[in-house]
Design a protein around this motif. Structure first.
Motif, short mmCIF file in Angstrom:
data_model
loop_
_atom_site.label_atom_id
_atom_site.label_comp_id
_atom_site.label_asym_id
_atom_site.label_seq_id
_atom_site.Cartn_x
_atom_site.Cartn_y
_atom_site.Cartn_z
N TRP A 180 -33.60 25.11 -53.26
CA TRP A 180 -34.79 24.13 -52.21
C TRP A 180 -33.65 23.54 -51.47
O TRP A 180 -32.69 23.16 -51.71
N THR A 181 -34.41 23.41 -50.60
CA THR A 181 -34.80 23.37 -48.92
C THR A 181 -34.72 21.87 -48.79
O THR A 181 -34.03 21.19 -47.89
N SER A 228 -37.91 20.90 -48.41
CA SER A 228 -39.18 21.78 -48.30
C SER A 228 -39.87 22.81 -49.08
O SER A 228 -40.67 22.83 -48.93
N GLU A 229 -38.97 23.84 -49.33
CA GLU A 229 -38.84 25.21 -49.57
C GLU A 229 -38.78 25.17 -50.93
O GLU A 229 -37.59 25.11 -50.86
N MET A 230 -38.83 26.42 -51.58
CA MET A 230 -38.08 26.99 -52.77
C MET A 230 -38.07 28.34 -52.29
O MET A 230 -38.90 28.88 -52.47
N ASP A 272 -44.04 26.44 -50.07
CA ASP A 272 -43.93 25.83 -50.05
C ASP A 272 -45.54 24.90 -51.06
O ASP A 272 -46.28 25.28 -50.94
N TRP A 305 -27.38 26.12 -51.60
CA TRP A 305 -27.59 25.70 -50.46
C TRP A 305 -27.15 24.29 -49.86
O TRP A 305 -26.29 23.95 -49.91
N VAL A 336 -36.34 24.76 -59.30
CA VAL A 336 -36.32 23.42 -58.44
C VAL A 336 -36.98 22.52 -59.38
O VAL A 336 -37.98 22.25 -58.74
N TRP A 337 -36.11 21.48 -58.30
CA TRP A 337 -36.92 19.86 -58.88
C TRP A 337 -36.82 19.54 -57.49
O TRP A 337 -36.28 19.32 -56.24
N THR A 338 -38.36 18.67 -56.51
CA THR A 338 -38.68 18.77 -55.44
C THR A 338 -38.07 17.23 -55.05
O THR A 338 -38.56 16.31 -54.38
#
Length: 694
Positions: free
Chosen positions: A377-378, A380-382, A407, A431, A672-674
């Motif tokens: 997870w960045t 804003s995006e996986m 996104d 990341w 992923v957890w946003t």
């Protein structure tokens, strides 16, 4: 309780209000002294000394022909007489009696003096009624096997055997007994062997009448769904017929089990929708359900509902037979009568054991479904890269060196450019804040063998481009694991099963800003390491080495130090799967499944433990609800969440289930957890069956 001795074999209905467990005791009855001996129930008051009279009061617990003291099978032994000769009743915590519970048995002489023996007072409000089972083995009678009996295709000792009715099991009499060659035969419906089939079915056949005795059905008046599921289908029909039953909180889910086909299809065909109280439909705890067309009954799957329905639906009279019933229309119709038909449903709140929230479907990805891929997870995006899409039509394993970015704010995907890598299975992904690092892993070579790799690549979303990562200063002879540690990617060659004692695990750290590696202190790997896990605590790299048998061992390294420090032994035993490791900000949560028991620990159990790196101290967690399907965990604000269906709150030491999302659980999805949502993608539905790209 005041029940005459000569009615001991009867099914007794009791009101247990006011009965306390401390009043349970055991003495002997002369007629059964050879079976029981003079055993005192452990932990309860002494009983009066047994007298010479065979009618001395007695507490008995009998189930399937085996005596058990307070339900403890280790003190049980087989009876020499059929179980019907002694008392059969039910759970004393219930207001009704069923099979196999303690009940007080008194003699006729005590009827005029209603008091319990010794110093124990009579419980207030206790009442009892006794009913005798039907006498003849007539059609519709519920019968019990007096001993092991062979079920045959016809009323003939030489006909094909269909199975065995074990001693003590129930059967339904399908028609009156028939005399054949001086022997009486009875056609019955019985339940298939629970120990030899995933989905035992009701089967019809013939058995010698002398092997059966008529009995009453133990029928809870307001049963739970799990109690109904535990009954053979014919017992459900005998107990409740067309009586409306309401289950206040259940969930409907699909369970694919092959079975019958017939007319009308909605009732005679095997249902693929089952109700369960635990949200996990399986044969022992769930029942199939049917909905009549045009009834207006809504049955959404994966939702919690209050439902009302009944057995013995009127449409059963029109059911036809298929090959499963050998063309016997009466058996087909009986099968239809035993199906549960819903008449009403309404949504209800989920149980407290379920994590609140709801799922939404994301857009389909522009790449193939897969397992074994990297996901980060960045902010804003996986980002997804690599993985295994399953097998080719020829049965060969496939590889997929592709990637994509999702996104969640716009629900849109984009394809990543081609990576400068010759493999699709990476050992580590991370990341950095600017780049996705993909390092290590293996490439497949001839005969299914693999070659480990020590290089990698980095993808930068800002420029939508890849760059190569140089090889790490490791041996390349052992599998490696990696974790992002503040500003470096730390990798360790942990080991594998069969590695000799004394083998040194090399370690190294990669600095993406300088694009170079540095060596770290080596780590001694013990014998027969099954799996290695790694995590960053914010101050230390923690490595756990999990043997196939024995206790896990751990080491920690503060970057810049010259040696690893050993951890206090982890309370994890006999692990046979890759452990899940998650850092919460204060503790390391480690979860794995053990197929084999070690140090008196049970086998086939999920183990969970938490490690406080500051105090160098472990604590065990509450038992997980079940072994979840394999999935990497993520830390989501205050809980560890597995996309396969469970969550753990370390502060409360409490496990939860996730709301249902699929008819079948996924194995090895990425998640992923946003910060506000759990995004799940990919995974498989079983062996080599990969999820579509959603």
């Amino acid at each position: 309780m005041l029940v005459p001795c000569d009615q001991a074999r009867d099914s007794v209905q009791l009101d247990f209000s006011g009965l306390e467990a401390s009043r349970v005791w055991l003495t002997t009855l002369g007629a059964v002294d050879d079976w029981l001996g003079d055993r005192q129930a452990p932990g309860f008051p002494d009983a009066p000394s047994p007298g010479p009279d065979a009618d001395t009061p007695v507490w008995l617990f009998v189930h399937d022909g085996v005596f058990r003291s307070l339900g403890r099978p280790e003190v049980g032994r087989e009876l020499d007489e059929p179980a019907e000769r002694v008392l059969h009743v039910a759970d004393a915590t219930s207001n009704a009696t069923q099979e196999g519970v303690w009940v007080y048995l008194a003699t006729w002489e005590e009827l005029d003096n209603p008091s319990l023996p010794g110093s124990m007072a009579t419980p207030a409000g206790l009442t009892a009624t006794a009913t005798r089972p039907p006498g003849p083995l007539a059609e519709g009678t519920l019968a019990r096997a007096l001993g092991s009996a062979t079920i045959r295709e016809d009323a003939d000792p030489g006909s094909k055997p269909l199975g065995t009715l074990a001693s003590g099991l129930l059967a339904l009499v399908l028609e009156n007994a028939q005399g054949v060659d001086r022997s009486a035969w009875t056609r019955i419906q019985y339940f298939g062997a629970l120990g030899s089939a995933l989905h035992p079915d009701t089967i019809g056949g013939w058995v010698l009448s002398s092997a059966l005795t008529a009995t009453n059905a133990p029928c809870p008046p307001s049963p739970t769904l799990e109690q109904v599921a535990a009954q053979p289908p014919f017992q459900r029909l005998v107990c409740y017929e067309g009586q409306p039953l309401t289950f206040p909180r259940v969930r409907a889910d699909r369970l694919e089990i092959g079975g019958h086909r017939g007319t009308p299809k909605w009732l005679a065909n095997s249902s693929r929708v089952w109700l369960s109280e635990n949200g996990r439909p399986d044969f022992p705890t769930a029942i199939p359900v049917h909905v009549e067309p045009d009834s207006g009954v809504d049955l959404p799957t994966s939702k919690w509902l209050s439902v009302t329905g009944h057995f013995d639906h009127p449409a059963s009279a029109g059911c036809t037979a298929d090959k499963n019933f050998g063309g016997l229309v009466d058996q087909a119709r009986l099968w239809c009568r035993q199906q549960f038909v819903l008449t009403a449903t309404r949504p209800v709140e989920p149980p407290d054991t379920e994590l609140r929230g709801s799922w939404r479907k994301i857009a389909d990805a522009p790449i193939s479904g897969r397992t074994g891929h990297q996901a980060v997870w960045t902010g804003s995006e996986m980002l997804i890269w690599g993985g295994d899409p399953g097998l080719s039509r020829e049965g060969e394993p496939l590889d997929e060196a592709t990637g994509a970015a999702y996104d969640p704010a716009t629900d849109r995907w984009r394809v990543l450019p081609e990576a400068p890598l010759d493999r699709t299975h990476a050992a580590a992904g991370a990341w950095t804040g600017e780049e996705m690092l993909v390092w290590g892993g293996y490439v497949r070579v001839a005969d299914g063998r693999r070659t480990l790799k020590l290089d990698g690549a980095a993808y930068k979303p800002a420029g939508n481009s890849w760059r190569s990562i140089p090889e790490a200063p490791l041996s390349g002879s052992l599998p490696a694991v990696g974790t992002w540690a503040d500003s470096e990617l730390v990798v360790v060659e942990g080991g594998a099963e069969g590695v000799p004692a004394g083998t040194q695990g090399m370690a190294a750290a990669y600095d993406p800003n300088r694009n170079r590696w540095r060596s770290l202190p080596t780590l001694e790997v013990p014998t027969d390491v099954w799996a290695t896990s790694i995590a960053w605590t914010g101050t230390e790299v923690v490595v756990l080495l999990h043997p196939n048998r024995g206790r896990s061992v751990g080491f920690a390294l503060e970057l810049g130090e010259d040696a690893w420090r050993p951890l206090f032994d982890a309370p994890l035993l006999g692990l046979n799967t890759e452990p899940d490791v998650t850092w919460t900000g204060s503790e390391l949560v480690v979860v794995s499944f053990a197929h084999e028991g070690v140090d008196d620990a049970p086998a086939n159990q999920t183990y969970a433990a938490l490690y406080d790196s500051t105090a160098d101290r472990w604590r065990t967690s509450a038992a997980p609800p079940e072994q979840p399907p394999p999935a990497s965990p993520v830390w989501a604000n205050s809980r560890v969440i597995w996309a396969s269906g469970v969550a753990y709150d370390p502060a409360a030491d409490h496990w939860l289930t996730l709301p249902a999302v699929d008819d079948r659980p996924r194995e090895f999805p990425s998640a992923v957890w946003t910060g506000s949502e759990l995004v799940v993608w990919g995974g498989s539905e079983g062996e080599s069956v990969v999820r579509p790209p959603d």
